[in-house]
Design an enzyme around this catalytic site. Sequence first.
Site: not given
Length: 154
Positions: A1, A44, A71, A111, A128
């Site tokens: 970012g 991850h 990503h 996550e 979801r």
Amino acid sequence: GKGMRIVYESSKFQEQLASSMREAATSFKESSVIIEKYIMKPRHIEVQVFGDSHGNVVYLFERDCSVQRRHQKIVEEAPAPGVDSTFRERIGQAAVNAAKAVDYVGAGTVEFIVDEKMNFFFMEMNTRLQVEHPVTEMVTRQDLVRWQLGVAAG
């Protein structure tokens, strides 16, 4: 970012913080910044959860989605390689606790970022059934869409 800085030496922290704050003020007219722990060589790992309207929440293994490009997940492996049953239970229970904390109902994915010492840190919860759910279906031999419809029906 925008404005991200990795500080490897504590003596450089104030300098880098001030630089990030200046960049934030210039770009967003607001100098507030978020400070996070930097994880070297992260994994991850996400955990599939289901909650029902009776307060029950279960987890259905984990998926390792560390192989990414820009990503975006490219490969999902379940169960995650190099994960023992103790870690699996710890991360699964953490995912269940996160869902229970918000009285979650339905399919969700919690996550985490995992460091080299197998410490894990909450990243986000997707509320979801994700496109990756067939990976979990293959491992559990369960139809997660059917589960979701059953939960929705009460």
